[in-house]
Write a protein that holds these residues in place. Structure first.
Motif, PDB file in Angstrom:
ATOM      1  N   GLU A 141       0.823  -1.191   0.000  1.00  0.00           N
ATOM      2  CA  GLU A 141       0.000   0.000   0.000  1.00  0.00           C
ATOM      3  C   GLU A 141       0.863   1.248   0.000  1.00  0.00           C
ATOM      4  O   GLU A 141       1.944   1.281   0.590  1.00  0.00           O
ATOM      5  CB  GLU A 141      -0.926   0.006   1.221  1.00  0.00           C
ATOM      6  N   TYR A 174      -7.722  -3.573 -18.574  1.00  0.00           N
ATOM      7  CA  TYR A 174      -7.582  -4.162 -17.240  1.00  0.00           C
ATOM      8  C   TYR A 174      -7.811  -5.664 -17.347  1.00  0.00           C
ATOM      9  O   TYR A 174      -8.933  -6.153 -17.305  1.00  0.00           O
ATOM     10  CB  TYR A 174      -8.576  -3.524 -16.273  1.00  0.00           C
ATOM     11  N   ASP A 179      -7.257  -6.063 -10.677  1.00  0.00           N
ATOM     12  CA  ASP A 179      -7.438  -4.658 -11.027  1.00  0.00           C
ATOM     13  C   ASP A 179      -8.775  -4.133 -10.517  1.00  0.00           C
ATOM     14  O   ASP A 179      -8.898  -2.950 -10.175  1.00  0.00           O
ATOM     15  CB  ASP A 179      -7.367  -4.476 -12.547  1.00  0.00           C
ATOM     16  N   GLU A 215     -10.217  -4.700  -7.825  1.00  0.00           N
ATOM     17  CA  GLU A 215     -10.220  -4.364  -6.401  1.00  0.00           C
ATOM     18  C   GLU A 215     -10.077  -2.854  -6.218  1.00  0.00           C
ATOM     19  O   GLU A 215     -10.612  -2.287  -5.256  1.00  0.00           O
ATOM     20  CB  GLU A 215      -9.094  -5.112  -5.682  1.00  0.00           C
ATOM     21  N   GLN A 216      -9.355  -2.198  -7.139  1.00  0.00           N
ATOM     22  CA  GLN A 216      -9.240  -0.742  -7.119  1.00  0.00           C
ATOM     23  C   GLN A 216     -10.363  -0.088  -7.923  1.00  0.00           C
ATOM     24  O   GLN A 216     -10.903   0.948  -7.534  1.00  0.00           O
ATOM     25  CB  GLN A 216      -7.891  -0.321  -7.701  1.00  0.00           C
ATOM     26  N   SER A 266     -14.233   1.171  -6.762  1.00  0.00           N
ATOM     27  CA  SER A 266     -14.601   2.470  -6.196  1.00  0.00           C
ATOM     28  C   SER A 266     -14.534   3.588  -7.230  1.00  0.00           C
ATOM     29  O   SER A 266     -14.656   4.764  -6.877  1.00  0.00           O
ATOM     30  CB  SER A 266     -13.690   2.804  -5.015  1.00  0.00           C
ATOM     31  N   ASP A 267     -14.325   3.244  -8.491  1.00  0.00           N
ATOM     32  CA  ASP A 267     -14.251   4.230  -9.564  1.00  0.00           C
ATOM     33  C   ASP A 267     -15.675   4.571 -10.021  1.00  0.00           C
ATOM     34  O   ASP A 267     -16.387   3.713 -10.541  1.00  0.00           O
ATOM     35  CB  ASP A 267     -13.448   3.656 -10.734  1.00  0.00           C
TER      36      ASP A 267
END
Length: 451
Positions: free
Chosen positions: A3, A82, A87, A89-90, A93-94
């Motif tokens: 992180e 992607y 991918d 997992e990020q 929240s987009d």
């Protein structure tokens, strides 16, 4: 993955100015051009019908992520570059991906890697894997999308068949070593009509390149003829598909399908064109340039063919020596003279190889699950992502400088646009980079899709 807790990154100064960077801009997306893909999808209704190809046995009262949303995540994700479930997992929240996936509440996260993994690993335990798919329904959808792309019946449909290798680096099921490709691989079958994909069938590499092709051709031809009973259909492929069962089926009166297949050379064929090869050699010696002489004759193998067939030969002599080539066809000399058949018709199949390369740009080689059905689903996802981008190229880029651009070029130049995402109660606003160099082309694409 490690992180990142660092707030500011200091780089070498620019004269008297400090140069600093940080992930502090809020909602920013690198996929601002993806809204164009969304417009394409609304035109062809790919994802809405794709959801109908799946069965969902989950309890509706306990579902957090709808099937249609998960499918949209995967297809748009592949189209935008992607390739891995990690991918998402990020990306969950987009807000732009929430918009693409049809999420009503954009502040809520999308499905993560574990949920999407259960979507792809079909056929496992009934407790964790309750989503299945119909391969037959997805096959029909690919052909339906092709049919619907024509406002009027085409005069002729050329179906290009080819196989390619997808290397394997784990212990996937039905994993075999292929001597020609010199690795462990799968050997999927692809069928295209022009740039449009009609079939993506995963197969082990322990069989002939043409294995199963007749069944796929029968299915596609039947579906095409239901819509266009009189359409002329021609099969085109290399020598790997020059098989008696495929040619004999095409020649039946009730099928009325023509073919042009490469024919592997042998000494008997070489002797037949001996005079032409000698003439080509003399011409090469006189001019110092490649010499080609075309001829046609009827030929039958000693055992494998049931009848004599028209063969077109290219007697070619190059600096490196003889280079004879042969094709076998059901097309007559009146329809296609020998030289035109070879140079204008048969050699055009090379474009299909570019289309197969585009499948790899959409990660068709990411077949790492431990079951064939799951890997077939991943191959379908890549094929459907290609279908979406190809529709963008066909509907909106025709006549532009990117009319023949490959999907990775379209992704890089048209879809990967930096944008600040602002969400209010009344709208979702993407503020894209003012320095984007292809604003004019973006406007053309937008108006082509909205007209």
């Amino acid at each position: 993955m490690t992180e990142c807790n660092q707030k500011v990154f200091s780089f070498a100064s620019h004269f008297s100015r400090r140069v600093e960077a940080g992930f502090t801009a809020g909602q920013v997306s690198s996929d601002g051009g993806a809204l164009l893909l969304r417009e394409v999808e609304r035109r062809i209704n790919l994802l809405g019908r794709l959801a109908g190809c799946f069965s969902d046995a989950r309890n509706p009262d306990l579902i957090e992520h709808k099937l249609a949303e998960m499918l949209s995540q995967r297809i748009y994700g592949l189209a935008l570059g992607y390739e891995d479930l990690n991918d998402h997992e990020q990306l969950r929240s987009d807000p732009l991906f929430g918009l693409l996936s049809g999420k009503r509440r954009l502040e809520e996260p999308l499905a993560g890697k574990s949920t999407l993994n259960r979507l792809e690993l079909v056929g496992r335990s009934a407790r964790y894997h309750k989503i299945g798919y119909s391969a037959e329904a997805i096959d029909r959808l690919l052909v339906d999308l092709y049919i619907e792309s024509h406002a009027t019946p085409p005069a002729e449909i050329v179906l290009d068949l080819d196989a390619t290798d997808i290397p394997l680096y784990g212990h996937q099921p039905e994993r075999f070593f292929h001597g020609y490709y010199d690795n462990y691989c799968y050997l999927p079958l692809y069928i295209f009509a022009g740039d449009q994909l009609l079939c993506a069938r995963l197969r082990p590499s322990s069989q002939d390149a043409a294995a199963g092709s007749l069944e796929e051709v029968k299915r596609i031809v039947e579906q095409l003829r239901r819509r266009w009973p009189e359409v002329k259909i021609v099969l085109r492929a290399d020598s790997g598909f020059c098989r008696e069962e495929l040619m004999a089926w095409c020649e039946k009166d009730e099928n009325k399908v023509d073919y042009v297949f490469g024919l592997q050379r042998n000494q008997r064929l070489r002797r037949i064109i001996g005079n032409e090869m000698h003439q080509a050699q003399l011409e090469h010696q006189a001019t110092g340039k490649a010499a080609r002489i075309f001829s046609a004759f009827h030929y039958r193998t000693h055992k494998s063919w049931s009848r004599a067939r028209r063969v077109v030969a290219k007697a070619e002599h190059l600096d490196k020596g003889e280079n004879p080539r042969f094709v076998v066809t059901s097309l007559t000399a009146e329809q296609w003279p020998a030289q035109q058949l070879y140079e204008k018709f048969y050699c055009a199949r090379g474009e299909m190889e570019n289309r197969i390369k585009e499948q790899m740009c959409l990660f068709a080689d990411r077949l790492s699950t431990d079951e064939m059905r799951g890997n077939q689903l991943r191959l379908y996802f890549s094929a459907l992502a290609y279908t979406l981008v190809e529709a963008l190229r066909r509907l909106a880029l025709k006549g532009t400088e990117w009319a023949e651009a490959q999907v990775d070029t379209i992704r890089l130049k048209l879809l990967k646009i930096g944008a600040i995402v602002r969400i209010s109660a009344r709208r979702l606003l993407l503020q894209m980079s003012s320095a984007y160099p292809w604003k004019g082309l973006y406007a053309l694409v937008f108006h082509a899709l909205r007209t």
